[in-house]
Design a protein around this motif. Structure first.
Motif, mmCIF file in Angstrom:
data_model
loop_
_atom_site.group_PDB
_atom_site.id
_atom_site.type_symbol
_atom_site.label_atom_id
_atom_site.label_comp_id
_atom_site.label_asym_id
_atom_site.label_seq_id
_atom_site.Cartn_x
_atom_site.Cartn_y
_atom_site.Cartn_z
ATOM 1 N N ILE A 1 18.403 19.977 67.686
ATOM 2 C CA ILE A 1 17.615 20.478 66.557
ATOM 3 C C ILE A 1 18.395 20.323 65.250
ATOM 4 O O ILE A 1 17.861 19.855 64.233
ATOM 5 C CB ILE A 1 17.233 21.958 66.780
ATOM 6 C CG1 ILE A 1 16.295 22.085 67.985
ATOM 7 C CG2 ILE A 1 16.571 22.547 65.532
ATOM 8 C CD1 ILE A 1 15.992 23.514 68.381
ATOM 9 N N LYS A 2 19.676 20.700 65.272
ATOM 10 C CA LYS A 2 20.500 20.602 64.062
ATOM 11 C C LYS A 2 20.638 19.151 63.612
ATOM 12 O O LYS A 2 20.585 18.841 62.413
ATOM 13 C CB LYS A 2 21.881 21.209 64.320
ATOM 14 C CG LYS A 2 21.864 22.713 64.537
ATOM 15 C CD LYS A 2 23.242 23.229 64.950
ATOM 16 C CE LYS A 2 23.194 24.711 65.284
ATOM 17 N NZ LYS A 2 24.504 25.215 65.761
ATOM 18 N N LYS A 3 20.818 18.248 64.577
ATOM 19 C CA LYS A 3 20.969 16.832 64.241
ATOM 20 C C LYS A 3 19.701 16.291 63.617
ATOM 21 O O LYS A 3 19.744 15.536 62.625
ATOM 22 C CB LYS A 3 21.325 16.049 65.502
ATOM 23 C CG LYS A 3 21.585 14.567 65.245
ATOM 24 C CD LYS A 3 22.019 13.865 66.520
ATOM 25 C CE LYS A 3 22.290 12.390 66.259
ATOM 26 N NZ LYS A 3 22.707 11.676 67.494
ATOM 27 N N ARG A 4 18.546 16.652 64.172
ATOM 28 C CA ARG A 4 17.268 16.176 63.632
ATOM 29 C C ARG A 4 17.006 16.739 62.242
ATOM 30 O O ARG A 4 16.357 16.099 61.414
ATOM 31 C CB ARG A 4 16.125 16.575 64.572
ATOM 32 C CG ARG A 4 16.090 15.824 65.895
ATOM 33 C CD ARG A 4 15.684 14.361 65.697
ATOM 34 N NE ARG A 4 14.479 14.228 64.903
ATOM 35 C CZ ARG A 4 13.234 14.342 65.389
ATOM 36 N NH1 ARG A 4 13.067 14.559 66.690
ATOM 37 N NH2 ARG A 4 12.190 14.216 64.601
ATOM 38 N N LEU B 1 13.651 28.681 61.556
ATOM 39 C CA LEU B 1 12.197 28.498 61.558
ATOM 40 C C LEU B 1 11.755 27.643 62.748
ATOM 41 O O LEU B 1 10.755 27.942 63.415
ATOM 42 C CB LEU B 1 11.749 27.846 60.242
ATOM 43 C CG LEU B 1 11.822 28.745 58.998
ATOM 44 C CD1 LEU B 1 11.534 27.924 57.737
ATOM 45 C CD2 LEU B 1 10.826 29.894 59.125
ATOM 46 N N VAL B 2 12.510 26.560 62.999
ATOM 47 C CA VAL B 2 12.204 25.721 64.164
ATOM 48 C C VAL B 2 12.347 26.534 65.451
ATOM 49 O O VAL B 2 11.489 26.503 66.339
ATOM 50 C CB VAL B 2 13.136 24.486 64.204
ATOM 51 C CG1 VAL B 2 12.945 23.721 65.515
ATOM 52 C CG2 VAL B 2 12.862 23.574 63.023
ATOM 53 N N SER C 1 10.076 20.599 77.068
ATOM 54 C CA SER C 1 9.266 20.955 75.895
ATOM 55 C C SER C 1 9.790 20.291 74.629
ATOM 56 O O SER C 1 9.648 20.827 73.524
ATOM 57 C CB SER C 1 9.253 22.485 75.719
ATOM 58 O OG SER C 1 8.761 23.123 76.873
ATOM 59 N N LEU C 2 10.412 19.133 74.770
ATOM 60 C CA LEU C 2 10.941 18.425 73.596
ATOM 61 C C LEU C 2 9.831 18.059 72.615
ATOM 62 O O LEU C 2 10.061 17.973 71.402
ATOM 63 C CB LEU C 2 11.688 17.162 74.041
ATOM 64 C CG LEU C 2 13.059 17.396 74.691
ATOM 65 C CD1 LEU C 2 13.661 16.079 75.150
ATOM 66 C CD2 LEU C 2 14.000 18.101 73.729
ATOM 67 N N ASN C 3 8.621 17.845 73.122
ATOM 68 C CA ASN C 3 7.511 17.519 72.221
ATOM 69 C C ASN C 3 7.210 18.684 71.281
ATOM 70 O O ASN C 3 6.904 18.486 70.094
ATOM 71 C CB ASN C 3 6.261 17.154 73.024
ATOM 72 C CG ASN C 3 5.813 18.269 73.948
ATOM 73 O OD1 ASN C 3 6.648 18.981 74.499
ATOM 74 N ND2 ASN C 3 4.508 18.421 74.138
ATOM 75 N N ILE C 4 7.323 19.930 71.808
ATOM 76 C CA ILE C 4 7.106 21.105 70.961
ATOM 77 C C ILE C 4 8.227 21.218 69.936
ATOM 78 O O ILE C 4 7.996 21.538 68.760
ATOM 79 C CB ILE C 4 7.031 22.379 71.828
ATOM 80 C CG1 ILE C 4 5.813 22.322 72.748
ATOM 81 C CG2 ILE C 4 6.987 23.630 70.961
ATOM 82 C CD1 ILE C 4 5.697 23.501 73.697
ATOM 83 N N ILE C 5 9.460 20.949 70.379
ATOM 84 C CA ILE C 5 10.611 21.009 69.470
ATOM 85 C C ILE C 5 10.473 19.957 68.369
ATOM 86 O O ILE C 5 10.666 20.240 67.175
ATOM 87 C CB ILE C 5 11.916 20.805 70.260
ATOM 88 C CG1 ILE C 5 12.122 21.968 71.240
ATOM 89 C CG2 ILE C 5 13.117 20.690 69.317
ATOM 90 C CD1 ILE C 5 13.288 21.788 72.191
ATOM 91 N N ASP C 6 10.109 18.725 68.769
ATOM 92 C CA ASP C 6 9.949 17.649 67.780
ATOM 93 C C ASP C 6 8.837 17.972 66.791
ATOM 94 O O ASP C 6 8.956 17.713 65.582
ATOM 95 C CB ASP C 6 9.648 16.328 68.494
ATOM 96 C CG ASP C 6 10.869 15.774 69.211
ATOM 97 O OD1 ASP C 6 11.995 16.164 68.842
ATOM 98 O OD2 ASP C 6 10.699 14.965 70.142
ATOM 99 N N GLU C 7 7.739 18.526 67.306
ATOM 100 C CA GLU C 7 6.621 18.886 66.427
ATOM 101 C C GLU C 7 7.053 19.946 65.417
ATOM 102 O O GLU C 7 6.715 19.868 64.223
ATOM 103 C CB GLU C 7 5.457 19.410 67.267
ATOM 104 C CG GLU C 7 4.247 19.826 66.429
ATOM 105 C CD GLU C 7 3.175 20.505 67.260
ATOM 106 O OE1 GLU C 7 2.086 20.746 66.727
ATOM 107 O OE2 GLU C 7 3.442 20.805 68.450
ATOM 108 N N ILE D 1 7.177 19.616 61.272
ATOM 109 C CA ILE D 1 6.490 20.551 60.367
ATOM 110 C C ILE D 1 7.462 21.103 59.333
ATOM 111 O O ILE D 1 7.153 21.174 58.137
ATOM 112 C CB ILE D 1 5.852 21.695 61.180
ATOM 113 C CG1 ILE D 1 4.684 21.156 62.013
ATOM 114 C CG2 ILE D 1 5.377 22.820 60.265
ATOM 115 C CD1 ILE D 1 4.088 22.170 62.964
ATOM 116 N N ILE D 2 8.664 21.486 59.788
ATOM 117 C CA ILE D 2 9.656 22.040 58.864
ATOM 118 C C ILE D 2 10.096 20.981 57.857
ATOM 119 O O ILE D 2 10.223 21.253 56.651
ATOM 120 C CB ILE D 2 10.874 22.583 59.635
ATOM 121 C CG1 ILE D 2 10.446 23.742 60.547
ATOM 122 C CG2 ILE D 2 11.970 23.031 58.677
ATOM 123 C CD1 ILE D 2 9.776 24.879 59.821
#
Length: 228
Positions: free
Chosen positions: A161-164, A176-177, A201-207, A211-212
């Motif tokens: 998440i931090k890298k993205r 927020l993510v 659930s990477l798709n939820i994380i990516d989504e 959004i953020i």
């Protein structure tokens, strides 16, 4: 010879018994007295054929006393003129002697029920302990597998998440993510979510990251427009 056993009847009084060579013997005078013989000692000598001696405790110490086997008990019953002799026979042969053979000692109904209860209590306690231990082991296994805060897979998710987001440390966008992902997955913190669920659930994380980032671009554009 086994220890002396004393059997008590409200109707016939006391009958003392011992076990000799794994066979029950009764104190002769006790049986004769219960059957109403006027001279119990004489009745034993007169009617019994299997008399033997046994050391029986008394107020004066151990005394050698005439004891008789089952056959002689029955002989005294047959010769008795007491109307209740039949009831005495039923008590001795249907309750006392069978109980001695089965349990190694005479037990009343209350004592037998207590013995059964104690056995059931031990068995139930063992069963409950086994069930509780099994449940604890299952919970510990789940905790070990799914809810370890320092799980390597969860650390990788956090780094992902931090890298993205292009950040080195957790900041407001990271939170927020994280909160959006937790809401989607029905948890309040990372520890509530099984590792397997997170990985799938990477798709939820990516989504959530998209959004953020989208909100970030809109905010940056608004600031630029205001500056102009």
């Amino acid at each position: 010879m086994n220890d002396l056993q004393i059997f008590q009847s409200s109707e016939f009084g006391q009958v003392r018994m011992v076990e000799i060579n794994k066979k029950p013997y009764a104190v002769g005078v006790d049986v004769a007295r219960a059957l109403g013989y006027k001279n119990p000692s004489k009745a034993v000598i007169q009617h019994c054929k299997g008399i033997t001696k046994a050391g029986i405790p008394s107020k004066g110490g151990i005394q050698e006393t005439n004891v008789i086997p089952e056959g002689d008990i029955y002989r005294l019953i047959i010769k008795s003129e007491l109307p209740s002799a039949e009831r005495f026979e039923k008590w001795v042969f249907d309750e006392v002697l069978p109980s001695i053979r089965k349990n190694g000692m005479y037990v009343t109904e209350v004592k037998l029920q207590q013995k059964i209860f104690n056995a059931m209590k031990v068995e139930m306690t063992s069963l409950v302990d086994e069930i509780v231990t099994d449940k604890i082991n299952q919970i510990e296994e789940k905790c070990s597998q799914y809810f370890r805060p320092l799980s390597k897979e969860k650390q990788n998710i956090c780094k992902y998440i931090k890298k993205r987001l292009g950040i080195d440390k957790a900041d407001e966008e990271y939170e927020l993510v994280k909160q959006r992902v937790l809401i989607k997955l029905g948890g309040e913190k990372w520890e509530d979510i099984p590792v397997e669920t997170l990985v799938n659930s990477l798709n939820i994380i990516d989504e959530s990251i998209r959004i953020i980032k989208s909100d970030r671009q809109v905010n940056q554009l608004s600031i630029f427009e205001i500056a102009n």
